[in-house]
Design a protein around this motif. Structure first.
Motif, short mmCIF file in Angstrom:
data_model
loop_
_atom_site.label_atom_id
_atom_site.label_comp_id
_atom_site.label_asym_id
_atom_site.label_seq_id
_atom_site.Cartn_x
_atom_site.Cartn_y
_atom_site.Cartn_z
N ASN A 1 0.16 -1.27 -0.02
CA ASN A 1 0.10 -0.19 -0.10
C ASN A 1 1.06 1.17 -0.25
O ASN A 1 0.34 2.31 0.11
N ALA A 2 1.97 1.20 -0.17
CA ALA A 2 3.30 2.41 -0.19
C ALA A 2 3.17 3.12 0.80
O ALA A 2 3.24 4.04 1.05
N ALA A 3 2.78 2.18 2.25
CA ALA A 3 2.68 3.57 3.77
C ALA A 3 3.68 3.95 3.74
O ALA A 3 5.19 3.06 3.83
N PRO A 4 4.17 4.92 3.90
CA PRO A 4 5.50 5.72 4.71
C PRO A 4 6.33 4.55 5.20
O PRO A 4 6.89 5.51 5.48
N TYR A 5 6.01 4.21 6.03
CA TYR A 5 5.94 3.43 7.49
C TYR A 5 6.33 2.19 6.90
O TYR A 5 7.49 1.20 8.05
N ALA A 6 6.93 2.03 5.84
CA ALA A 6 6.82 0.54 5.74
C ALA A 6 8.14 -0.34 5.83
O ALA A 6 9.09 0.61 5.17
N CYS A 7 8.59 -1.40 5.73
CA CYS A 7 10.07 -1.64 6.07
C CYS A 7 10.43 -3.52 4.95
O CYS A 7 9.16 -3.34 4.81
N ASN B 1 11.11 -11.46 10.90
CA ASN B 1 11.93 -10.84 12.24
C ASN B 1 12.81 -10.09 11.96
O ASN B 1 13.67 -9.49 12.80
N ARG B 2 13.85 -10.02 10.82
CA ARG B 2 14.98 -8.85 11.11
C ARG B 2 14.50 -7.28 10.17
O ARG B 2 13.78 -7.85 8.81
N ALA B 3 14.20 -6.40 10.81
CA ALA B 3 13.65 -5.77 10.31
C ALA B 3 14.26 -5.01 9.44
O ALA B 3 15.32 -4.38 10.46
N ALA B 4 14.72 -4.32 8.52
CA ALA B 4 15.56 -3.15 7.51
C ALA B 4 14.14 -1.81 7.85
O ALA B 4 13.14 -1.37 7.18
N GLY B 5 14.48 -1.38 9.23
CA GLY B 5 13.32 -0.64 9.65
C GLY B 5 12.88 1.09 9.81
O GLY B 5 11.95 1.07 9.11
N ARG B 6 13.18 1.87 9.05
CA ARG B 6 13.29 3.32 9.05
C ARG B 6 13.71 3.60 7.39
O ARG B 6 13.92 2.75 6.73
N TYR C 1 2.86 -7.20 9.04
CA TYR C 1 2.33 -5.90 7.79
C TYR C 1 3.83 -5.02 7.09
O TYR C 1 3.58 -5.32 6.32
N GLY C 2 4.89 -5.42 7.33
CA GLY C 2 5.81 -5.36 6.89
C GLY C 2 6.03 -3.36 7.81
O GLY C 2 6.28 -2.50 7.16
N LEU C 3 6.02 -3.39 9.13
CA LEU C 3 5.59 -1.86 9.41
C LEU C 3 7.37 -1.63 10.70
O LEU C 3 7.60 -2.20 11.15
N ASP C 4 7.82 -0.46 10.39
CA ASP C 4 8.38 0.41 11.23
C ASP C 4 8.10 0.36 12.60
O ASP C 4 6.99 1.36 13.11
#
Length: 618
Positions: free
Chosen positions: A168-174, A180-185, A343-346
């Motif tokens: 959904n191209a949400a700006p917080y998407a990571c 559980n390894r998040a490239a978050g920012r 969901y893939g969110l920071d």
């Protein structure tokens, strides 16, 4: 090429083609890899003013010379792009198996450009690559998508995926790898989603050619001993990153209630020790690393029963989705963390957006009529879980919160900007600038917005950690975290150090200033891998060059001193605790910026001067 795969993979989604390019030796000798390599490519190839979610933007998955080795802390990778959240330089950093697998597959970096008309995933396999249809994956959670693409490719492959937030191209998407390894920012997942890329899957069997393998093995043994002897690393092993929660609270600087407070009387309910003693299932580690900082937790039943594959909440998440929203329940925070990973969110941006909204609700700036009927009282767990999903789907009030705190607070107004805890639209990590003055300056000047990973923590200097061979000399030893003296020089040095650390790439938890491994040891290691003769001083020079290159990316996008800010809350004294009375007023920040810019060789508006750029080879 020793120490490198020697190849770049370029994926053109518009044309539906893949190609490989040689990576010139002189290029990596100058930019190292990781952030340095990606910054040079993005600056050269992404035009000024490009829409972050348009076809002209690019996403680079970059490794460094340490990847695909047994070196502790060498498993990290970077995702770099023009950020849809800040409009400037964006990078995100994660560990695990995916980074080394990029290199084992034959590449130092993967460059993704253009836009696909339909969902795809990229399959990289032993020096070759193809673009595959992913319409059957669209709409899947990150873990399910990971399982499916590995089933379709190779059982030994590793994948980095996006979830509904990215789609959904949400700006917080990571970007999420290994569940559980998040490239978050920085909203990197949103850029992939706009390009219709659901996943990148890599498999390879290439071994790394090095100049002196026996020397590399000797250094690895020394590093492992140093790490095992390190009190800090022992703390990470015992209780994960959450080991730092109780000490930060004791110093009056673990944020609660949207940074209104720095002390929680019931902090033990969410401490690392409590996690270890209650819901910890097991510890996991990156390949070759004795730290074992990753937590796998298990909540078996009740309303917050969770899938342990999605990991346990870290220091940042316990603050952002716990104390900052007034919730002191590890089982709940574990569930919130799981949803963000699915969901893939920071978690940082999500939690701080909710905490800002809760304070607006408390002050009457927002009402249930504005929120679509949501009760945003502090500690409302149901509302937090609802908003995580709403931000991922960009629905209802979640659409406003998901725009970023700078944008959301400018829309709501009514004084809410003063406590929107952000810089350049990137939410604060859960570190208290009033308790770490230098880090406050680092938040203001970080190229990717408020960031705890591109400067240093003042507490390291207060504890006596110095490193004279890269400039952290005696004047910093024992320097109070609350003083403003020497902080511009401290953060300049730290940002330069992070520049080369993020280019090699090496984990913070093993390398100085968090861990025990010195810059001299890392320089020796690079030389044994590549045959170079790099010194710690040269690494710092490269780090300064890389930091300035990212700054120039932002300057080109219209950023300057006006964007090196801190919210007004930083000028308010905390009501109690060991940090009470310490503030950073606008006058303080102006003074710090003036000195920082002078040390950097920038003009009074924060623009690098021509002489400085020339001296750095830019």
């Amino acid at each position: 090429m020793f120490g490198y795969a020697g190849k770049l993979l370029r994926v053109d989604l518009t044309r539906g083609t893949v190609s490989t390019e040689n990576l010139p030796l002189e290029f990596v000798r100058k930019y190292l890899g990781g952030r340095g390599l990606a910054a040079r490519i993005l600056y050269d190839e992404v035009p000024a003013g490009a829409d972050p979610l348009g076809p002209d933007n690019k996403v680079i998955f970059a490794t460094g010379p340490l990847a695909n080795t047994r070196i502790p802390g060498s498993t990290r990778y970077l995702v770099c792009t023009k950020s849809p959240l800040t409009g400037g330089w964006g990078d995100a950093n994660a560990a695990g198996n995916f980074g080394p697998m990029i290199k084992r597959a034959g590449f130092d970096a993967v460059i993704i450009e253009g836009m696909s008309p339909h969902p795809v995933y990229i399959w990289v396999n032993n020096g070759t690559a193809e673009i595959r249809n992913a319409e059957h994956l669209w709409g899947m959670e990150t873990g399910a998508a990971r399982d499916k693409v590995i089933e379709e490719t190779h059982p030994g492959a590793e994948a980095a995926t996006i979830g509904l937030a990215g789609e959904n191209a949400a700006p917080y998407a990571c970007v999420i790898s290994e569940y559980n390894r998040a490239a978050g920012r920085s909203g990197t997942g949103a850029v992939l989603g706009a390009k219709k890329v659901k996943a990148i899957v890599c498999y390879g069997e290439a071994e790394l050619d090095v100049v002196d393998s026996s020397r590399v093995e000797s250094i690895i043994k020394q590093m492992i001993k140093e790490i095992n002897d390190s009190p800090t690393c022992k703390g990470f092993r015992a209780n994960g990153t959450a080991n730092g929660i109780a000490p930060h609270n004791a110093l009056g600087m673990y944020p609660a209630y949207n940074f209104k407070e720095g002390v929680s009387d019931n902090i033990e309910a969410v401490s690392g020790e409590t996690m270890t003693n209650t819901i910890l299932e097991r510890r996991e580690t990156c390949k070759g690393c004795p730290v074992a900082c990753r937590r796998i937790v298990k909540v078996e039943d009740g309303p917050y029963a969770s899938d342990s594959r999605y990991g346990g909440p870290e220091f940042e998440t316990i603050g952002s989705l716990g104390t900052c929203v007034g919730i002191y329940d590890l089982k709940f925070i574990t569930k919130a963390n799981e949803l963000c990973n699915k969901y893939g969110l920071d978690t940082i941006n999500v939690g701080l957006a909710i905490s800002w909204a809760m304070e607006c609700y408390e002050k009457g700036i927002l009402t249930s009529e504005d929120t679509g009927g949501l009760d945003l009282s502090w500690g409302n767990k149901d509302s937090v879980l609802y908003l995580i999903e709403a931000m991922a789907k960009r629905e209802g009030f979640g659409e406003l919160l998901g725009k970023g705190l700078k944008v959301a607070s400018s829309i709501i107004g009514k004084g809410s900007e003063a406590f929107a805890m952000q810089v350049k639209n990137q939410a604060f990590p859960v570190h208290m600038p009033r308790g770490k003055i230098g880090q406050g300056l680092s938040f203001a000047t970080s190229n990717r917005g408020a960031c705890h990973c591109q400067g240093t923590h003042d507490t390291n200097m207060e504890a006596g950690k110095i490193m004279p061979d890269i400039g952290f000399d005696e004047k910093f030893k024992g320097l109070s975290r609350l003083t403003k003296e020497h902080k511009p020089e401290l953060e300049k040095l730290a940002q330069d150090m992070r520049g080369w650390q993020d280019s090699l790439i090496i984990c913070r938890f093993v390398s100085w200033d968090y861990g025990p491994v010195t810059p001299a040891r890392l320089a020796e290691l690079v030389n044994a891998l590549t045959g170079w003769d790099v010194t710690p001083k040269e690494l710092m020079e490269k780090g300064e060059m890389i930091f300035n290159l990212c700054r120039m990316f932002n300057v080109r996008e219209g950023m300057s001193r006006k964007d090196d800010t801190l919210p007004a809350r930083c000028s308010e004294s905390l009501p109690r605790g060991a940090t009470a009375g310490s503030v950073i007023t606008q006058e303080d920040l102006n003074m710090l910026l003036d000195e920082y810019y002078r040390l950097r060789g920038w003009d009074s508006n924060g623009i690098p001067c021509r002489e400085k750029l020339d001296s750095l080879g830019l």
